[in-house]
Write an enzyme that holds these catalytic residues in place. Sequence first.
Site, PDB file in Angstrom:
ATOM      1  N   CYS A 309       4.824  37.327   7.039  1.00 53.07           N
ATOM      2  CA  CYS A 309       5.026  36.381   5.943  1.00 53.07           C
ATOM      3  C   CYS A 309       3.741  35.599   5.668  1.00 53.07           C
ATOM      4  CB  CYS A 309       6.167  35.423   6.277  1.00 53.07           C
ATOM      5  SG  CYS A 309       6.464  34.154   5.016  1.00 53.07           S
ATOM      6  N   HIS A 340       9.602  28.196   3.937  1.00 53.99           N
ATOM      7  CA  HIS A 340       9.496  29.594   4.372  1.00 53.99           C
ATOM      8  C   HIS A 340      10.523  30.469   3.663  1.00 53.99           C
ATOM      9  CE1 HIS A 340       9.573  33.266   6.711  1.00 53.99           C
ATOM     10  NE2 HIS A 340      10.882  33.080   6.848  1.00 53.99           N
TER      11      HIS A 340
END
Length: 376
Positions: A309, A340
């Site tokens: 990520c 996130h």
Amino acid sequence: MSTRFDFQISATGGAARTGTIRMMRGEIRTPAFMPVGTAATVKGMKPEAVRAAGADIILGNTYHLMLRPGAERMAKLGGLHTFMNWDRPILTDSGGYQVMSLSDLNKLTEEGVEFRSHLDGSKHMLTPERSMEIQRLLGSDIVMAFDECPRADRPLSEIEASMEMSMRWAKRSRDAFDAGGEHAERAALFGIQQGALDEGLRQRSADALREIGFDGYAIGGLAVGEGQEAMFATLDFAPAQLPEDAPRYLMGVGKPDDLVGAVERGVDMFDCVLPTRSGRNGQAFTWNGPMNLRNARFAEDTGPLDDRCACPTCATYSRAYLHHLIKSGEMLGAMLLTEHNIGFYQQLMAAMRAAIADDRFAAFAREFRSTYLKQA
């Protein structure tokens, strides 16, 4: 940009499509996930952070905003975009789902829904005409027609009657939207297909919506408790019943694997509270499946939340620190996990767009499931 509304498909892979919606406030890359900004905020995030995560459009909620701060007050304050400092497109839902699910429902009639506010018990009337007026006062870029969203477990006769009334409300929404003057000249209107899990009812609904004519078409009445298998079975036919040259929006969905499965079946747009709600409750979505940061096994884990990520949370903070924040009840933990999750959802949409454009979406979907569902 002077285009009111234009949708162009640039590539396909099976039923999956990627393309672009062009509107006056900017372009929306599809497939698109719209973070939910229920009360003029994507919970836990600044608008600039939502945009930096990759979101082209967000969703606002007519029901909540009409009750607080109020549509007329919002208009006096310059509209929703100015109020919340978001200069890109906003889609507003019609308020119908929340009226049915959150309110002390008083009376449902052909005219509309009379209900009591969940905030203070005050009585209100929401009709197709009032819903269009509220969304105009908010300054919505994509306006949703007013409808009723019945659960799939209601008797088929009730679902049929509800669908037919929603189609009559769709026509009234169209007429009221078109009478909206300057707003109608720069905004778009989407109709909503109903019919629960029944193919025949959904075809009748789609036919009625086509006859009225809308800029885009939503698939309503799913993600209301029927389960993924039943939802996918419905999506095997529902998107194809809608116009091919218009965006198809699956309302209220969903988990990452829901998104991949729906894109496979021809859906272009999504919204869901899941990434923000999960972030506030200690859950992160990763390429290897969902992760509960409350779990003691993360207490001394110095690795990133998700090494695939690119979000600021994963670049900066360890799993151990996030675990500590969540266990301590610190608001920063919820903020970082929300950032996130929103970032992950946008990265997932970007990956699907790229896979469709490169004619490798089927392989992408198989690879995604092999890693994500293994731990889900």
